[in-house]
Design an enzyme around this catalytic site. Structure first.
Site, PDB file in Angstrom:
ATOM      1  N   ASP A  14       0.873  -1.164   0.000  1.00 14.94           N
ATOM      2  CA  ASP A  14       0.000   0.000   0.000  1.00 14.94           C
ATOM      3  C   ASP A  14       0.917   1.223   0.000  1.00 14.94           C
ATOM      4  OD1 ASP A  14      -2.420   1.565   0.399  1.00 14.94           O
ATOM      5  OD2 ASP A  14      -1.743   1.788   2.463  1.00 14.94           O
ATOM      6  N   ASP A  16       0.088   5.173   1.038  1.00 18.84           N
ATOM      7  CA  ASP A  16      -0.011   6.070   2.187  1.00 18.84           C
ATOM      8  C   ASP A  16      -0.129   5.271   3.479  1.00 18.84           C
ATOM      9  OD1 ASP A  16      -0.528   8.881   0.823  1.00 18.84           O
ATOM     10  OD2 ASP A  16      -1.781   7.427  -0.231  1.00 18.84           O
ATOM     11  N   ASP A 172      -1.493  -1.068   5.790  1.00 21.42           N
ATOM     12  CA  ASP A 172      -1.798  -0.603   7.148  1.00 21.42           C
ATOM     13  C   ASP A 172      -3.295  -0.433   7.390  1.00 21.42           C
ATOM     14  OD1 ASP A 172      -1.894   1.732   5.443  1.00 21.42           O
ATOM     15  OD2 ASP A 172      -1.861   2.960   7.253  1.00 21.42           O
TER      16      ASP A 172
END
Length: 223
Positions: A14, A16, A172
């Site tokens: 991922d 950001d 995250d």
């Protein structure tokens, strides 16, 4: 961690909150938007925590109490402000540069699967010097679906020319783990990211990595 018996071909991330600490630029954009609107100073910590949830979630935190049509109307302006200085303050998380260098040194590939639209993701990777190094970039507008649908993760594997069973997906947010697992990848929850108060151990990832350095060691990528 049960990865050790597999041949590592690629690590997908991922963007950001996993590869990049982009919150400072997004918080700054929210602050400028609030100033334009004559609204109160946003709660920077609340906006930061919502970064991995997307622009609408950040608007809800930065400008609480509006109705959904108003958030939709403000989203383009918020993103335009952010795009104007997309990497002024954003930096890779601690250990990330070393991690991706170790992946490359092993002869494996790495790439990005993000729900961020391409017109924002591409310049961010370019500013960080990663656009030519990444084997795949699948943004939120590449396909008709986005994470947690597994299709973007599978598409990244195809672009990188690697088999899902030999890939790791790191994110995250719960939707990262759901997408990676459904696509057949080994999933790692990035505990250093924008967890927004959630417990990554509850996401049923194959492993929860406390740091990028720990992930590098676990994947036997020590240099």
């Amino acid at each position: 961690m049960k990865w050790r018996d597999r041949e590592l071909q690629a690590v997908l991330f991922d963007l950001d909150g996993t590869l990049v600490d982009s919150a400072p630029d997004l918080v700054a954009a929210m602050q400028r938007l609030c100033l334009e609107l004559g609204a109160a100073e946003p709660d920077a910590a609340a906006v930061r925590a919502a970064v991995s949830k997307g622009g609408r979630a950040m608007l809800r935190r930065g400008l609480p109490g509006l109705d959904e049509p108003r958030y939709e109307a403000l989203l383009p302006r918020f993103l335009d402000i952010y795009a104007a200085d997309i990497a002024g303050l954003s930096r890779p998380f601690d250990g990330i540069e070393t991690l991706i260098g170790a992946i490359e040194a092993r002869g494996a590939r790495w790439g990005v699967v993000t729900n961020k639209p391409g017109w924002l993701a591409r310049p961010l990777l370019e500013r960080l010097g990663w656009s030519r190094r990444s084997a795949a970039l699948v943004s939120g507008d590449c396909l008709a679906v986005r994470k947690p649908d597994p299709a973007p993760v599978r598409h990244a594997c195809e672009l990188a020319g690697v088999a899902p069973q030999h890939c790791v997906y790191v994110g995250d947010d719960l939707r990262d783990i759901e997408a990676g697992r459904a696509a057949g990848l080994y999933t790692v929850a990035a505990a250093w990211g924008y967890l927004d108060g959630e417990d990554p151990h509850a996401w049923a990832a194959d492993w929860v990595a406390p740091t990028a350095q720990a992930l590098q060691q676990a994947l036997q990528l020590d240099t």
